[in-house]
Design an enzyme around this catalytic site. Structure first.
Site, PDB file in Angstrom:
ATOM      1  N   ASN A 165     -13.025  19.307   6.835  1.00 32.45           N
ATOM      2  CA  ASN A 165     -13.368  20.011   8.074  1.00 32.45           C
ATOM      3  C   ASN A 165     -12.196  19.864   9.048  1.00 32.45           C
ATOM      4  O   ASN A 165     -11.992  18.799   9.630  1.00 32.45           O
ATOM      5  CB  ASN A 165     -14.652  19.379   8.645  1.00 32.45           C
ATOM      6  CG  ASN A 165     -15.065  19.982   9.973  1.00 32.45           C
ATOM      7  OD1 ASN A 165     -14.474  20.959  10.433  1.00 32.45           O
ATOM      8  ND2 ASN A 165     -16.069  19.393  10.594  1.00 32.45           N
ATOM      9  N   TRP A 166     -11.434  20.947   9.194  1.00 35.19           N
ATOM     10  CA  TRP A 166     -10.231  20.879  10.043  1.00 35.19           C
ATOM     11  C   TRP A 166     -10.575  20.971  11.529  1.00 35.19           C
ATOM     12  O   TRP A 166      -9.695  20.836  12.376  1.00 35.19           O
ATOM     13  CB  TRP A 166      -9.264  22.009   9.668  1.00 35.19           C
ATOM     14  CG  TRP A 166      -8.695  21.912   8.285  1.00 35.19           C
ATOM     15  CD1 TRP A 166      -8.935  20.931   7.347  1.00 35.19           C
ATOM     16  CD2 TRP A 166      -7.757  22.818   7.670  1.00 35.19           C
ATOM     17  NE1 TRP A 166      -8.226  21.182   6.195  1.00 35.19           N
ATOM     18  CE2 TRP A 166      -7.492  22.338   6.362  1.00 35.19           C
ATOM     19  CE3 TRP A 166      -7.130  23.990   8.092  1.00 35.19           C
ATOM     20  CZ2 TRP A 166      -6.623  22.994   5.484  1.00 35.19           C
ATOM     21  CZ3 TRP A 166      -6.270  24.640   7.215  1.00 35.19           C
ATOM     22  CH2 TRP A 166      -6.011  24.147   5.929  1.00 35.19           C
ATOM     23  N   LYS A 167     -11.804  21.263  11.839  1.00 30.28           N
ATOM     24  CA  LYS A 167     -12.260  21.368  13.239  1.00 30.28           C
ATOM     25  C   LYS A 167     -11.346  22.308  14.040  1.00 30.28           C
ATOM     26  O   LYS A 167     -10.836  23.270  13.499  1.00 30.28           O
ATOM     27  CB  LYS A 167     -12.373  19.966  13.858  1.00 30.28           C
ATOM     28  CG  LYS A 167     -13.255  19.053  12.987  1.00 30.28           C
ATOM     29  CD  LYS A 167     -13.672  17.798  13.667  1.00 30.28           C
ATOM     30  CE  LYS A 167     -14.541  16.988  12.714  1.00 30.28           C
ATOM     31  NZ  LYS A 167     -15.034  15.754  13.283  1.00 30.28           N
TER      32      LYS A 167
ATOM     33  N   SER B  14     -15.661   9.231   9.125  1.00 28.92           N
ATOM     34  CA  SER B  14     -14.479   8.371   8.955  1.00 28.92           C
ATOM     35  C   SER B  14     -14.142   8.071   7.495  1.00 28.92           C
ATOM     36  O   SER B  14     -13.692   6.966   7.164  1.00 28.92           O
ATOM     37  CB  SER B  14     -14.647   7.073   9.756  1.00 28.92           C
ATOM     38  OG  SER B  14     -14.792   7.368  11.134  1.00 28.92           O
TER      39      SER B  14
ATOM     40  N   GLY C 124     -13.245  14.716   8.000  1.00 23.49           N
ATOM     41  CA  GLY C 124     -12.671  15.323   9.199  1.00 23.49           C
ATOM     42  C   GLY C 124     -11.212  14.917   9.346  1.00 23.49           C
ATOM     43  O   GLY C 124     -10.323  15.505   8.718  1.00 23.49           O
ATOM     44  N   GLY C 125     -10.967  13.884  10.135  1.00 27.28           N
ATOM     45  CA  GLY C 125      -9.601  13.450  10.468  1.00 27.28           C
ATOM     46  C   GLY C 125      -8.668  13.354   9.268  1.00 27.28           C
ATOM     47  O   GLY C 125      -7.535  13.868   9.305  1.00 27.28           O
TER      48      GLY C 125
ATOM     49  N   GLY D 218     -15.408  10.436  13.459  1.00 29.43           N
ATOM     50  CA  GLY D 218     -14.205  10.394  14.289  1.00 29.43           C
ATOM     51  C   GLY D 218     -13.977   9.067  14.986  1.00 29.43           C
ATOM     52  O   GLY D 218     -13.158   8.972  15.899  1.00 29.43           O
TER      53      GLY D 218
ATOM     54  N   HIS E 239     -23.622  20.740  12.414  1.00 32.92           N
ATOM     55  CA  HIS E 239     -22.688  19.617  12.534  1.00 32.92           C
ATOM     56  C   HIS E 239     -22.964  18.885  13.851  1.00 32.92           C
ATOM     57  O   HIS E 239     -23.342  19.516  14.850  1.00 32.92           O
ATOM     58  CB  HIS E 239     -21.248  20.134  12.503  1.00 32.92           C
ATOM     59  CG  HIS E 239     -20.244  19.020  12.452  1.00 32.92           C
ATOM     60  ND1 HIS E 239     -19.834  18.361  13.586  1.00 32.92           N
ATOM     61  CD2 HIS E 239     -19.608  18.435  11.409  1.00 32.92           C
ATOM     62  CE1 HIS E 239     -18.970  17.412  13.239  1.00 32.92           C
ATOM     63  NE2 HIS E 239     -18.810  17.440  11.922  1.00 32.92           N
TER      64      HIS E 239
ATOM     65  N   GLU F  68     -21.160  17.829  16.113  1.00 31.08           N
ATOM     66  CA  GLU F  68     -20.454  18.344  17.299  1.00 31.08           C
ATOM     67  C   GLU F  68     -21.118  19.617  17.820  1.00 31.08           C
ATOM     68  O   GLU F  68     -21.134  19.871  19.022  1.00 31.08           O
ATOM     69  CB  GLU F  68     -18.969  18.551  16.964  1.00 31.08           C
ATOM     70  CG  GLU F  68     -18.238  17.213  16.919  1.00 31.08           C
ATOM     71  CD  GLU F  68     -17.132  17.113  15.890  1.00 31.08           C
ATOM     72  OE1 GLU F  68     -16.588  18.154  15.476  1.00 31.08           O
ATOM     73  OE2 GLU F  68     -16.807  15.970  15.494  1.00 31.08           O
TER      74      GLU F  68
ATOM     75  N   GLU G 237     -24.308  12.528   7.948  1.00 35.33           N
ATOM     76  CA  GLU G 237     -23.214  12.193   8.852  1.00 35.33           C
ATOM     77  C   GLU G 237     -23.741  11.435  10.060  1.00 35.33           C
ATOM     78  O   GLU G 237     -24.113  12.053  11.078  1.00 35.33           O
ATOM     79  CB  GLU G 237     -22.519  13.470   9.333  1.00 35.33           C
ATOM     80  CG  GLU G 237     -21.827  14.241   8.234  1.00 35.33           C
ATOM     81  CD  GLU G 237     -20.561  14.908   8.767  1.00 35.33           C
ATOM     82  OE1 GLU G 237     -19.492  14.622   8.239  1.00 35.33           O
ATOM     83  OE2 GLU G 237     -20.657  15.678   9.726  1.00 35.33           O
TER      84      GLU G 237
HETATM   85  P1  PGA Z   1     -14.322  12.331  10.539  1.00 39.27           P
HETATM   86  O1  PGA Z   1     -15.211  13.634  10.735  1.00 39.27           O
HETATM   87  O2  PGA Z   1     -13.980  12.234   9.070  1.00 39.27           O
HETATM   88  O3  PGA Z   1     -13.104  12.541  11.393  1.00 39.27           O
HETATM   89  O4  PGA Z   1     -15.140  11.163  10.965  1.00 39.27           O
HETATM   90  C1  PGA Z   1     -16.233  13.970   9.829  1.00 39.27           C
HETATM   91  C2  PGA Z   1     -16.918  15.235  10.244  1.00 39.27           C
HETATM   92  O5  PGA Z   1     -17.027  15.497  11.440  1.00 39.27           O
HETATM   93  O6  PGA Z   1     -17.374  16.002   9.410  1.00 39.27           O
END
Ligand code: PGA
Length: 263
Positions: free
Chosen positions: A12-14, A215, A236-237, A175, A97, A99, A169
């Site tokens: 997930n590149w956000k 993470s 994500g990251g 994050g 998600h 977010e 999640e």
């Molecule tokens: P993260 O994000 O790996 O940076 O914790 C995961 C996600 O939001 O899907």
């Protein structure tokens, strides 16, 4: 019971990368990630980059997914991109998600409508569920998972649920660098599968893929992927670093090979 669920690694590149940056990054990623047919690798770039990346993408290695999509197919919804518009571009779409839920105040009702819009348009949804730290400390984790699952999957058929993906999640792990412990992930993924069985039957529970996200990186991925009930990772990251992301894909491949030899 051993399963035949294909391990999924989704990046997930956000809200990162311009069109030009995404193209350069994909080029590097394609060099770094080996062609592992037994692992499904999904990239979730921002909506603007989906079209150019779909042309550039090596389809033997990657599939595309969207980070979001609106539930109305068309209409006066300024700023929105519908699932109907995404359907020819992507295999998958994230729904609910954390977010979206916490920054954009999307509730379970919206998640349910997006789930339905995704399957209606032939896109496989990845429903994200998970508790906040406060909820975990209050012992409410299972209740939250139950609520988010029963709302999100509402009005889907057992067959549609079988083809869907659920990502556990925990909000506190996203994050933050503070990933969940494998036994916490095992408990949550087992609980989610039992809920799916309760709501949609044994067949759906056997087929639905359940990922862990929060993470995940190339060092800790193995501890989640080797859990029996965990069918992949939503990253994500670490998906913004092609060495790390390629490392996670290789870890998934190793876990897959070990599963085959144990059979
Ligand atoms: P993260 O994000 O790996 O940076 O914790 C995961 C996600 O939001 O899907």
């Amino acid at each position: 019971m051993r399963n035949n669920r294909k391990i999924m690694i989704a990046g997930n590149w956000k809200e990162h990368f311009t069109v030009a940056q995404a193209s350069i990054y994909l080029h590097r990623l394609e060099e770094a990630v080996q062609n592992r047919q037994s692992i499904e690798v999904v990239l979730l770039p921002n909506v603007l980059t989906l079209q150019p990346l779909s042309v550039q993408l090596d389809r033997r290695k990657f599939r595309l997914g969207a980070q979001d999509g609106y539930f109305e197919d068309a209409g006066a919804y300024t700023g929105e991109v519908s699932m109907a518009m995404l359907r020819d571009l992507v295999h998958y779409v994230l729904v609910g998600h954390s977010e979206r839920r916490h920054v954009f105040n999307e509730n379970d009702d919206v998640a349910a409508k997006k789930m339905q819009a995704a399957v209606r348009n032939g896109i496989m949804p990845i429903l994200c569920v998970g508790e906040t730290l406060q909820e975990r400390l209050a012992g409410e984790t299972n209740q939250i998972l139950h609520n988010q699952l029963s709302a999100g999957l509402m009005n889907l058929t057992a067959r549609e649920v079988s083809a869907s993906v659920i990502a556990y999640e925990p909000v506190w792990a996203i994050g933050t660098g503070e990933f969940a412990k494998p036994d916490q992930v095992a408990r949550a993924t087992d609980f989610i599968r039992k809920q799916v069985e309760h709501l949609f039957g044994a067949r759906a529970a056997t087929h639905v893929r359940i990922l862990y996200g929060g993470s995940v990186d190339d060092h800790n991925a193995g501890s989640f992927l080797s859990l029996d009930g965990c069918d992949g990772a939503l990253v994500g990251g670490a998906s913004l670093n092609y060495h790390k992301f390629a490392g996670i894909v290789e870890t998934a491949y190793r876990v897959h090979q070990e599963r085959i030899t144990r059979r």
